[in-house]
Structures are given as structure tokens and as C-alpha cells.
Motif scaffolding. Structure first.
Motif, PDB file in Angstrom:
ATOM      1  N   LEU A  52       1.238  -0.880  -0.148  1.00  0.00           N
ATOM      2  CA  LEU A  52      -0.330   0.084   0.278  1.00  0.00           C
ATOM      3  C   LEU A  52       0.651   1.405   0.420  1.00  0.00           C
ATOM      4  O   LEU A  52       2.132   1.365   0.646  1.00  0.00           O
ATOM      5  CB  LEU A  52      -0.553  -0.008   0.996  1.00  0.00           C
ATOM      6  CG  LEU A  52      -1.634  -1.541   1.482  1.00  0.00           C
ATOM      7  CD1 LEU A  52      -2.801  -0.920   2.206  1.00  0.00           C
ATOM      8  CD2 LEU A  52      -2.628  -0.646  -0.457  1.00  0.00           C
ATOM      9  N   CYS A  53       0.734   2.222  -0.525  1.00  0.00           N
ATOM     10  CA  CYS A  53       1.465   3.612  -0.596  1.00  0.00           C
ATOM     11  C   CYS A  53       1.260   3.961   1.041  1.00  0.00           C
ATOM     12  O   CYS A  53       0.008   4.268   2.006  1.00  0.00           O
ATOM     13  CB  CYS A  53       0.272   4.515  -1.701  1.00  0.00           C
ATOM     14  SG  CYS A  53       1.031   6.312  -1.418  1.00  0.00           S
ATOM     15  N   GLN A  54       2.404   4.699   1.199  1.00  0.00           N
ATOM     16  CA  GLN A  54       1.966   5.205   2.568  1.00  0.00           C
ATOM     17  C   GLN A  54       1.560   6.335   2.807  1.00  0.00           C
ATOM     18  O   GLN A  54       1.015   7.028   3.815  1.00  0.00           O
ATOM     19  CB  GLN A  54       3.809   5.364   2.952  1.00  0.00           C
ATOM     20  CG  GLN A  54       5.368   3.515   2.920  1.00  0.00           C
ATOM     21  CD  GLN A  54       5.960   3.716   3.315  1.00  0.00           C
ATOM     22  OE1 GLN A  54       7.199   3.088   3.517  1.00  0.00           O
ATOM     23  NE2 GLN A  54       6.329   5.165   3.418  1.00  0.00           N
ATOM     24  N   ASP A  55       2.125   8.019   1.560  1.00  0.00           N
ATOM     25  CA  ASP A  55       1.110   8.361   1.971  1.00  0.00           C
ATOM     26  C   ASP A  55       0.020   8.554   2.034  1.00  0.00           C
ATOM     27  O   ASP A  55      -0.944   9.579   2.218  1.00  0.00           O
ATOM     28  CB  ASP A  55       1.734   9.253   0.909  1.00  0.00           C
ATOM     29  CG  ASP A  55       3.728  10.093   0.818  1.00  0.00           C
ATOM     30  OD1 ASP A  55       4.055   9.901   1.474  1.00  0.00           O
ATOM     31  OD2 ASP A  55       4.194  10.589  -0.117  1.00  0.00           O
ATOM     32  N   CYS A  56      -0.400   8.125   0.803  1.00  0.00           N
ATOM     33  CA  CYS A  56      -2.175   7.606   0.683  1.00  0.00           C
ATOM     34  C   CYS A  56      -2.626   7.397   2.104  1.00  0.00           C
ATOM     35  O   CYS A  56      -3.516   7.154   2.545  1.00  0.00           O
ATOM     36  CB  CYS A  56      -2.328   6.950  -0.158  1.00  0.00           C
ATOM     37  SG  CYS A  56      -2.142   7.478  -1.880  1.00  0.00           S
ATOM     38  N   GLU A  57      -1.921   6.103   2.941  1.00  0.00           N
ATOM     39  CA  GLU A  57      -2.309   5.869   3.692  1.00  0.00           C
ATOM     40  C   GLU A  57      -2.324   6.331   4.879  1.00  0.00           C
ATOM     41  O   GLU A  57      -3.513   6.093   6.280  1.00  0.00           O
ATOM     42  CB  GLU A  57      -1.325   4.311   4.211  1.00  0.00           C
ATOM     43  CG  GLU A  57      -1.567   3.145   4.839  1.00  0.00           C
ATOM     44  CD  GLU A  57      -1.638   2.338   5.020  1.00  0.00           C
ATOM     45  OE1 GLU A  57      -0.299   1.384   4.295  1.00  0.00           O
ATOM     46  OE2 GLU A  57      -1.623   0.670   5.997  1.00  0.00           O
ATOM     47  N   LEU A  90       5.237   3.676  -2.418  1.00  0.00           N
ATOM     48  CA  LEU A  90       4.240   4.436  -3.144  1.00  0.00           C
ATOM     49  C   LEU A  90       3.094   4.319  -4.287  1.00  0.00           C
ATOM     50  O   LEU A  90       3.753   3.890  -4.861  1.00  0.00           O
ATOM     51  CB  LEU A  90       5.009   5.822  -2.951  1.00  0.00           C
ATOM     52  CG  LEU A  90       5.048   7.173  -2.358  1.00  0.00           C
ATOM     53  CD1 LEU A  90       6.786   7.743  -2.643  1.00  0.00           C
ATOM     54  CD2 LEU A  90       4.723   7.602  -1.194  1.00  0.00           C
ATOM     55  N   CYS A  91       2.435   5.504  -4.439  1.00  0.00           N
ATOM     56  CA  CYS A  91       1.722   5.217  -5.696  1.00  0.00           C
ATOM     57  C   CYS A  91       1.812   6.438  -6.366  1.00  0.00           C
ATOM     58  O   CYS A  91       3.129   6.739  -6.024  1.00  0.00           O
ATOM     59  CB  CYS A  91       0.027   5.601  -5.548  1.00  0.00           C
ATOM     60  SG  CYS A  91      -0.692   6.823  -5.221  1.00  0.00           S
ATOM     61  N   VAL A  92       1.541   6.678  -8.538  1.00  0.00           N
ATOM     62  CA  VAL A  92       2.648   6.999  -9.400  1.00  0.00           C
ATOM     63  C   VAL A  92       2.096   8.651  -8.838  1.00  0.00           C
ATOM     64  O   VAL A  92       3.157   9.360  -8.661  1.00  0.00           O
ATOM     65  CB  VAL A  92       1.655   6.491  -9.803  1.00  0.00           C
ATOM     66  CG1 VAL A  92       2.213   7.615 -11.681  1.00  0.00           C
ATOM     67  CG2 VAL A  92       2.261   5.388 -10.868  1.00  0.00           C
ATOM     68  N   SER A  93       0.505   8.650  -7.900  1.00  0.00           N
ATOM     69  CA  SER A  93       1.022  10.293  -7.661  1.00  0.00           C
ATOM     70  C   SER A  93       1.401  10.687  -6.880  1.00  0.00           C
ATOM     71  O   SER A  93       1.896  11.862  -6.290  1.00  0.00           O
ATOM     72  CB  SER A  93      -0.757  10.757  -8.042  1.00  0.00           C
ATOM     73  OG  SER A  93      -1.201  10.118  -6.552  1.00  0.00           O
ATOM     74  N   CYS A  94       1.766   9.897  -6.063  1.00  0.00           N
ATOM     75  CA  CYS A  94       2.006  10.362  -4.438  1.00  0.00           C
ATOM     76  C   CYS A  94       3.619  10.324  -4.764  1.00  0.00           C
ATOM     77  O   CYS A  94       4.338  11.412  -4.456  1.00  0.00           O
ATOM     78  CB  CYS A  94       2.241   9.447  -3.373  1.00  0.00           C
ATOM     79  SG  CYS A  94       0.467   9.649  -2.590  1.00  0.00           S
ATOM     80  N   HIS A  95       4.316   9.884  -5.334  1.00  0.00           N
ATOM     81  CA  HIS A  95       5.443   9.896  -5.669  1.00  0.00           C
ATOM     82  C   HIS A  95       5.613  10.697  -6.900  1.00  0.00           C
ATOM     83  O   HIS A  95       7.007  11.092  -6.339  1.00  0.00           O
ATOM     84  CB  HIS A  95       5.936   8.496  -6.474  1.00  0.00           C
ATOM     85  CG  HIS A  95       7.060   7.889  -7.006  1.00  0.00           C
ATOM     86  ND1 HIS A  95       7.885   7.372  -8.161  1.00  0.00           N
ATOM     87  CD2 HIS A  95       8.188   8.425  -5.785  1.00  0.00           C
ATOM     88  CE1 HIS A  95       9.763   7.368  -7.674  1.00  0.00           C
ATOM     89  NE2 HIS A  95       9.096   7.936  -6.719  1.00  0.00           N
TER      90      HIS A  95
HETATM   91 ZN   LIG Z   1      -0.676   7.650  -2.317  1.00  0.00          ZN
END
Ligand SMILES: [Zn+2]
Length: 103
Positions: A52-57, A90-95
Motif C-alpha cells: 500500500l502507498c504509505q502517503d495515501c495510508e 508509494l502510488c504514482v501520484s504520491c511519488h
Molecule cells: Zn499515494
């Protein structure tokens, strides 16, 4: 009768051995950026362990991570290049948001 047209040498063109050295430098820097075979293996492992994306989480969203981000850049800290503590899933947008901030 000549079989080939005469070769006009460009005086600004680098000598072949100089080009070979430039190529080696380029290869060296790409390896030192840390994206070789061992990095790809490591990256797969991180994404398997932390899918899972850490930032989204942190914002309460569950998004699949598809990128592994270096917290300390391998150029600055080559010793931490394959350290699980130094990377974030990370997901693409958070990255792209992080890299856009220069992280
Ligand atoms: Zn994310």
C-alpha cells in the motif's frame, strides 16, 4: 575510381576512444544512481511486503503502491540504497508529488 566517397572528418567530433570513455562514465553514473538488477529485485520485495502507498495510508486512503521511493538519494547515501528503512512504497501520484518537491 574510388568505391567510397571521401570521409570528411568533423574536427569537433570526439575521437572514438574519448567517446568510449564518456560512455563508461555514463554507465558508471547510471550504476551509481542505483537502478541496476539488485535494485529491481529489492524493489519487488518491498512492494510485496508493503503493497500500500504509505502517503495515501497516512491520509486514510488505501491505494496500491507501484513505486518505491528513496528517502535519502542513492547518490548522497549509496550505503542506504537497498535499505528497507530508506524507502517508501508509494502510488504514482504520491511519488510524483514527492519528486516534484525535490525529495
Ligand atoms: Zn499515494
Amino acid at each position: 575510381m574510388p568505391t567510397r566517397p571521401p570521409i570528411h572528418r568533423n574536427p569537433w567530433e570526439k575521437a572514438p576512444q574519448e567517446r568510449a570513455r564518456a560512455y563508461e562514465r555514463e554507465r558508471g553514473s547510471s550504476a551509481s544512481r542505483g537502478y541496476g538488477y539488485d535494485w529491481r529485485q529489492f524493489r519487488e520485495r518491498i512492494l510485496a511486503e508493503r503493497p500500500l502507498c504509505q502517503d495515501c495510508e497516512q491520509q486514510g486512503r488505501l491505494t496500491a503502491a507501484s513505486e518505491v521511493h528513496h528517502i535519502a538519494k542513492p547518490r548522497a547515501r549509496p550505503d542506504l540504497r537497498l535499505d528497507p528503512q530508506n524507502v517508501a512504497s508509494l502510488c504514482v501520484s504520491c511519488h510524483s508529488r514527492r519528486t516534484g518537491r525535490g525529495e
